[in-house]
Enzyme design. Structure first.
Site, PDB file in Angstrom:
ATOM      1  N   ASP A 230       6.827  -9.390   0.946  1.00  0.00           N
ATOM      2  CA  ASP A 230       5.663 -10.282   0.954  1.00  0.00           C
ATOM      3  C   ASP A 230       6.029 -11.736   0.675  1.00  0.00           C
ATOM      4  O   ASP A 230       5.165 -12.521   0.259  1.00  0.00           O
ATOM      5  CB  ASP A 230       4.628  -9.808  -0.076  1.00  0.00           C
ATOM      6  CG  ASP A 230       3.716  -8.714   0.462  1.00  0.00           C
ATOM      7  OD1 ASP A 230       3.600  -8.591   1.702  1.00  0.00           O
ATOM      8  OD2 ASP A 230       3.128  -7.981  -0.353  1.00  0.00           O
ATOM      9  N   LYS A 233       3.851 -14.769   1.615  1.00  0.00           N
ATOM     10  CA  LYS A 233       2.631 -15.134   0.896  1.00  0.00           C
ATOM     11  C   LYS A 233       2.739 -16.491   0.206  1.00  0.00           C
ATOM     12  O   LYS A 233       1.718 -17.071  -0.183  1.00  0.00           O
ATOM     13  CB  LYS A 233       2.293 -14.069  -0.155  1.00  0.00           C
ATOM     14  CG  LYS A 233       1.744 -12.779   0.422  1.00  0.00           C
ATOM     15  CD  LYS A 233       1.408 -11.801  -0.696  1.00  0.00           C
ATOM     16  CE  LYS A 233       0.808 -10.507  -0.155  1.00  0.00           C
ATOM     17  NZ  LYS A 233       0.509  -9.559  -1.260  1.00  0.00           N
ATOM     18  N   HIS A 284       6.444  -4.555   7.916  1.00  0.00           N
ATOM     19  CA  HIS A 284       5.890  -3.582   6.968  1.00  0.00           C
ATOM     20  C   HIS A 284       4.391  -3.372   7.121  1.00  0.00           C
ATOM     21  O   HIS A 284       3.821  -2.477   6.496  1.00  0.00           O
ATOM     22  CB  HIS A 284       6.236  -3.958   5.519  1.00  0.00           C
ATOM     23  CG  HIS A 284       5.532  -5.180   5.008  1.00  0.00           C
ATOM     24  ND1 HIS A 284       5.854  -6.456   5.410  1.00  0.00           N
ATOM     25  CD2 HIS A 284       4.520  -5.319   4.110  1.00  0.00           C
ATOM     26  CE1 HIS A 284       5.085  -7.324   4.785  1.00  0.00           C
ATOM     27  NE2 HIS A 284       4.258  -6.663   3.988  1.00  0.00           N
ATOM     28  N   ASP A 313       4.890   0.492   0.029  1.00  0.00           N
ATOM     29  CA  ASP A 313       4.007  -0.616  -0.343  1.00  0.00           C
ATOM     30  C   ASP A 313       2.567  -0.151  -0.502  1.00  0.00           C
ATOM     31  O   ASP A 313       1.890  -0.494  -1.479  1.00  0.00           O
ATOM     32  CB  ASP A 313       4.106  -1.711   0.715  1.00  0.00           C
ATOM     33  CG  ASP A 313       3.315  -2.954   0.356  1.00  0.00           C
ATOM     34  OD1 ASP A 313       3.285  -3.317  -0.841  1.00  0.00           O
ATOM     35  OD2 ASP A 313       2.732  -3.573   1.268  1.00  0.00           O
TER      36      ASP A 313
END
Length: 375
Positions: A230, A233, A284, A313
């Site tokens: 991630d 982000k 993902h 996740d």
């Protein structure tokens, strides 16, 4: 039945076999296993242990001791500690008649130590970095001799120098891993999550990868790279990233862009580790049935690393409280994963997930935080 001491030709075959393997190996634990196996075969001992010095904690430790788990003792204690401290080889015919022998481990395991040989090994600068210790000779003469000392000293001389280069390589890998975890945590902190999320996803991914048949090297690569899933982000505005209510279609498109951003950040690296992280960051959120994003890949068009991280996740995200939802109970998570088998998730990975669920729950408990439901 007693064994016979090896001939010179037999010794040479063992030396060449193991030296070739050690020279080509870069994983520290694998090198230690090879060293222990080589020492045991060369001098016909029941067990062989490879000890290393941990200067930070002022301890000596072994992760490779035939028949036992990791052992740590204070630097300078026991027979092996004495050998490392003085640089002297030690041969003991009867361990229980020597005050330096620490019998605590025997009492814990029920193993009876009789004869012992300990040989320190050095790096290229001549500094002692650890020691071989072999236990219980398996020949008719049930103690170690000067010939065994010569043989184990020869093994220690070569293996110690090879070990140093592997330890330096491992230090670089550990540094890379630490940097990656730190970078991965940045994305989680910005979205008010805890750093343990990326640690749990990393450990889940490793377990699933090994259970699916990936090599230890591939699984370790994924474990190290997955915390970056991630990282994109960092470029998402706080107002969107931490919005407690339902996202608008435009806001959802902004959130989805973190996969492309993460990929763009990482894709240019020449390092395998960061190229793997780029794959995970981009893929993902792809789905097995082709309805995911950013590119709508389907089935095995999605890299196995992306497919594994997707399961890891989602499992962890559902287990934890987020700004937009409470933590889910385990039964509800299991039901969703079964429903999404063959739709969101690779069926083979879901099957392995349920096989490995006890291990995954142990990891979740070990790396828990206040927001994780441990039910």
């Amino acid at each position: 039945m007693f064994k016979q001491d090896l001939t010179s030709d037999e010794l040479l075959r063992i030396i060449f076999k193991y030296m070739a393997k050690i020279a080509s190996e870069r994983n520290l634990n694998e090198v230690l296993v090879l060293m222990a196996d080589m020492g045991r075969e060369m001098i016909l001992s029941d067990r062989c242990t490879v000890w290393l010095i941990d200067r930070v904690s002022e301890q000596i430790y072994t992760k490779v001791a035939h028949g036992v788990d990791e052992i740590r003792i204070p630097l300078g204690t026991g027979l092996v500690g004495s050998s490392i401290a003085t640089g002297e080889n030690i041969i003991i015919k009867d361990a229980y008649n020597d005050p330096r022998h620490n019998a605590d481990n025997d009492r814990k395991t029920g193993y009876v130590t009789k004869s012992i040989i300990t040989v320190p090994f050095r790096n290229n600068d001549g500094e002692i970095i650890g020691a071989y210790q072999a236990i219980n000779k398996l020949t008719e003469v049930d103690y170690f001799t000067d010939r065994d000392l010569e043989i184990l000293s020869l093994a220690a001389s070569y293996a110690g120098k090879s070990l140093e280069s592997v330890m330096l390589h491992q230090e670089i890998i550990d540094t890379q891993r630490e940097i990656i975890f730190t970078m991965g945590e940045i994305g989680e902190i910005r979205s008010t999550e805890t750093g343990n999320h990326v640690k749990r996803v990393a450990e889940y991914s490793y377990v699933l990868a090994r259970a699916l048949g990936l090599s230890s090297a591939e699984a370790e690569m994924l474990r190290t790279a997955s915390p970056m899933h991630d990282i994109g982000k960092v470029a998402i505005p706080d107002a969107v990233l931490n919005k407690p209510g339902k996202l608008t279609p435009a806001e959802y498109e902004i959130i989805k862009s973190h996969t492309k951003i993460g990929y763009q950040l990482l894709k240019g690296s020449k390092r395998d580790l960061l190229r793997t992280a780029a794959i995970v960051a981009e893929q993902h959120h792809e789905k097995w049935d082709g309805t995911g994003y950013p590119l709508g890949r389907k089935g095995e068009e999605i890299h196995i690393y992306g497919r594994i991280t997707a399961v890891a996740d989602v499992f962890d995200a559902l287990s934890a409280e987020r700004v937009y939802k409470p933590a889910w109970p385990l039964e509800k998570i299991e039901n969703l994963l079964r429903e999404e088998r063959g739709r969101h998730f690779d069926p083979a990975i879901i099957d392995v997930f349920f096989e490995q669920l006890p291990k995954l729950l142990e990891i979740r408990k070990r790396l828990t935080d206040d927001k994780v439901d441990n039910e």
